[in-house]
Structures are given as structure tokens and as C-alpha cells.
Motif scaffolding. Structure first.
Motif, short mmCIF file in Angstrom:
data_model
loop_
_atom_site.label_atom_id
_atom_site.label_comp_id
_atom_site.label_asym_id
_atom_site.label_seq_id
_atom_site.Cartn_x
_atom_site.Cartn_y
_atom_site.Cartn_z
N ASN A 208 45.96 68.93 15.42
CA ASN A 208 47.49 68.39 16.38
C ASN A 208 46.70 67.23 17.43
N TYR A 209 47.00 66.08 17.03
CA TYR A 209 46.46 64.97 17.98
C TYR A 209 46.93 65.03 19.46
N ASN A 210 48.22 65.10 19.48
CA ASN A 210 48.41 65.04 21.13
C ASN A 210 49.36 66.03 21.33
N ILE A 211 48.42 66.89 22.16
CA ILE A 211 49.11 68.12 22.79
C ILE A 211 49.49 67.70 23.94
N ARG A 212 48.83 66.88 24.71
CA ARG A 212 49.03 66.47 25.96
C ARG A 212 48.31 65.09 26.15
N ILE B 54 38.87 67.25 23.99
CA ILE B 54 39.64 66.33 25.20
C ILE B 54 38.85 64.96 24.91
N GLN C 119 41.45 78.62 17.35
CA GLN C 119 41.72 77.16 17.53
C GLN C 119 40.94 76.71 18.66
N LYS C 120 40.43 75.55 18.73
CA LYS C 120 39.63 74.93 19.87
C LYS C 120 40.43 73.58 20.55
N GLN C 121 40.53 73.45 21.64
CA GLN C 121 41.12 71.96 22.02
C GLN C 121 40.02 71.17 22.37
N VAL D 139 44.69 65.22 24.96
CA VAL D 139 43.98 66.90 24.51
C VAL D 139 44.66 66.73 23.02
N MET D 140 43.73 67.36 22.11
CA MET D 140 44.16 67.47 20.69
C MET D 140 43.59 68.86 20.47
N ASN D 141 43.75 69.47 19.27
CA ASN D 141 43.08 70.93 19.18
C ASN D 141 42.90 70.74 17.31
#
Length: 337
Positions: free
Chosen positions: A170-174, A228, A224-226, A200-202
Motif C-alpha cells: 500500500n503506497y500512500n497510507i499517509r 517511510i 505488516q511493516k510500515q 508512508v507505505m506498508n
């Protein structure tokens, strides 16, 4: 004015030509005596490639040896990338070597392994041996060549194997940033710009531990791992005596995506092996014998004990993000590894 401007242009062109000549002097169209056109840059040495969970894997191996806990024979199947992500240059965004990372993680944990991922060489040698094409030296030395015999039951089987895949990117969590610019309104304006971005992505995995003889799924892990990333840049734009100056500089960094995959694999492996060794959790690596992280309810996936060790297994504490992490779990850093 008509004379001065060509003069300035000539000076600028001359300076550019001098810089180009200087740069071209670093390269040559003829190979040197060492057979190279140019020497590669960089002299960083080869180093180890640990993750924050590597120390826990090594500690788990020490725990098994200390208490003479036998390791079951482990195998690794396909741990594929199921995200389907492709980078801008057309290559894979996520590594296809997760299975190899799992084999390395099992080795750190002291597990006995049998090869099941790439058996092409063994299968070819088996065919050659079956046709009596492979010979081994006998008791008489090089003159006593005997064909290799195929002995039934000579290949040990696996007890458990690990399979699964990389299931999320997931590329654009925030994301966020700023862009500030300012300048003068005079005849020779000066403009300054500063910009910064943060995102932030994960990435996530789902792995299964399967008992080979029964094909029963005895353990499941989902982590899962985020990740930055950041970008910072600044620039100056100015007119000086009719000349244009545009100077800018920047810095960017992205936490390694593939290292995040390795961290996920190693965290899952240490939980699998803690289950198989019957280890209760990180306290097996503590000097004081206590686990400050105990009591956390697991939300990482279905859990089934591989052995009858439900009272002491690690199934109820594996959801804590600091568990087994050598930079977040202060007690783990005091372990012997």
C-alpha cells in the motif's frame, strides 16, 4: 552593450567548454592496461545483512542447543510476490527472493533443513545415477571407479515446510509536505524556495507452517511493516548582471523495501521456531527470566500448536510490535548471542 553581451556569452561558453573537457579527461575510448575503460567508484566493503530480528533468531538457536531441543527437518516452498506491483522501469517492485530469505532465517534459528526449493541438480544426478553414468572412487582409489548406487530411503524427508506470499503493498497510507517560496520584485529579483515531502507505505506477508506428512496447517502468521520515505530540497534563483543563476540541492531517502520483506520473514520465522521448540517467548533470551511483553492477545492469524505445548507456547504474545526486536525490546538486547 552590443559588444559586452557577446563577450559575456563567449566567456560563459568558454567556461562550459573547459568543464566539459575536464570531465571528458576522466574517461577514455581506449582500454587501459588492466582491460578497463574506467575504474568503478565506491569502496564499501561487504557487510552482514541483519534485521532487528536476527539476534532473536540466533538466540533461539542458542536456546535449542542449551536444552538439547531437536529441530524438526524444515523445508521452504514458494513464498511468492502476489501484489503484482511493477516499478517505473518495468522491473519488480518487491523481491522475488522471499523463499531464500526464509532459508537464511531458518539457518539463523538453528533449524535442520532439507532442500525442496531447487532440486534440479539432485534430480539430474539421480537420472545419471539411474543410468549408471556417475561413478565414485572405491576402496582401490582412482583405478577403482564404481557407479553410484541408488539406495532406497537415502533422502531424508521434511517434517514441516513454510509457504505463503507477499500479499500487500500500500503506497500512500499517509503523506504530507510543504513548499515555501519567496522573492524580490526589483529589476534583479532574488527567489528562494524550500520544499519537503514525507510519505508512508506498508508491505505485508501471510505465511503458513504445514506438517509435511499430513498437510495440516499447524501455524499461520500475518505481519505488516510500515515504510517511510522523505524528500527535502532548497533552491535559489537570481538574475545577476544579466546572467541567470539557478542553484538547487536536495536530499531524499526511502527505507529499503526489500529489507522490510526480510524483517517480516525473520519475525515470522522466529515465531514459527519458538512454537516448534516449545519456547514461551522472548523470556528464553532474558537473563532475569521474565517477559515484560506477556499477555498480549494475538491478532496475527490462526494459531495451532505443532506440539502439545499450549500452556507454554508463544501464541498469545506474538502481536506485540516490540517483541523480539533488538532495538525495541530492552531485555532482548541483554541476551547472549
Amino acid at each position: 552593450m552590443s559588444v559586452g553581451r557577446p563577450t559575456r556569452l563567449f566567456k560563459i561558453a568558454g567556461a562550459a567548454g573547459a568543464v566539459a573537457a575536464l570531465l571528458s579527461g576522466c574517461m577514455s575510448t581506449g582500454a587501459g592496461s588492466d582491460g578497463r575503460y574506467a575504474a568503478p567508484i565506491g569502496n564499501a566493503p561487504v557487510t552482514a545483512n541483519p534485521t532487528p530480528y536476527s539476534a532473536a533468531l540466533v538466540c533461539m538457536a542458542d536456546y535449542a542447543r542449551r536444552y538439547s531441543l531437536p529441530s524438526p527437518r524444515m523445508a521452504v516452498g514458494r513464498i511468492a510476490d502476489y501484489t503484482g506491483t511493477v516499478s517505473a522501469d518495468g522491473g519488480r517492485q518487491v523481491t522475488g527472493g522471499a523463499s531464500l530469505m526464509a532459508m537464511t532465517a531458518l539457518a539463523k534459528a538453528g533449524a535442520r533443513q532439507v532442500e525442496r526449493y531447487d532440486t534440479s541438480v539432485s534430480e539430474m544426478e539421480l537420472r545419471y545415477a539411474n543410468n549408471r553414468l556417475i561413478g565414485d572412487e572405491g576402496a582401490g582409489g582412482a583405478e577403482d571407479i564404481q557407479y553410484r548406487r541408488i539406495i532406497a530411503g537415502s533422502v531424508p524427508g521434511s517434517d514441516f515446510y513454510i509457504v505463503g506470499g507477499i500479499t500487500e503493498v500500500n503506497y500512500n497510507i499517509r503523506s504530507g509536505g510543504f513548499d515555501v517560496a519567496g522573492g524580490q520584485t526589483t529589476e534583479t529579483p532574488l527567489s528562494v524556495a524550500v520544499a519537503g515531502k514525507l510519505f508512508v507505505m506498508n508491505i505485508a506477508i501471510d505465511l503458513r507452517l504445514v506438517q509435511t506428512t499430513t498437510l495440516e496447517v499447524v501455524d499461520v502468521v500475518s505481519y505488516q511493516k510500515q515504510i517511510i520515505g522523505r524528500e527535502v530540497s532548497a533552491g535559489v534563483f537570481d538574475f545577476l548582471d544579466g546572467n541567470v543563476f539557478d542553484i538547487s540541492a536536495g536530499e531524499g531517502a526511502l527505507e529499503p523495501v526489500q529489507l522490510a520483506v526480510r524483517s517480516l520473514i525473520e519475525r515470522a520465522t522466529v515465531e514459527f521456531m519458538a512454537n516448534l521448540y516449545g519456547a514461551p517467548g522472548p523470556e528464553v533470551c532474558l537473563q532475569a527470566g521474565r517477559d515484560p511483553l506477556a499477555g498480549t492477545v494475538s491478532i496475527t492469524g490462526g494459531y495451532y500448536p505443532a506440539y502439545p505445548n499450549t500452556d507454554t507456547n508463544n501464541g498469545q504474545t506474538r502481536a506485540d510490535p516490540s517483541r523480539w526486536n533488538d532495538s525495541r525490546d530492552g531485555d532482548l538486547r541483554r541476551s547472549r548471542y
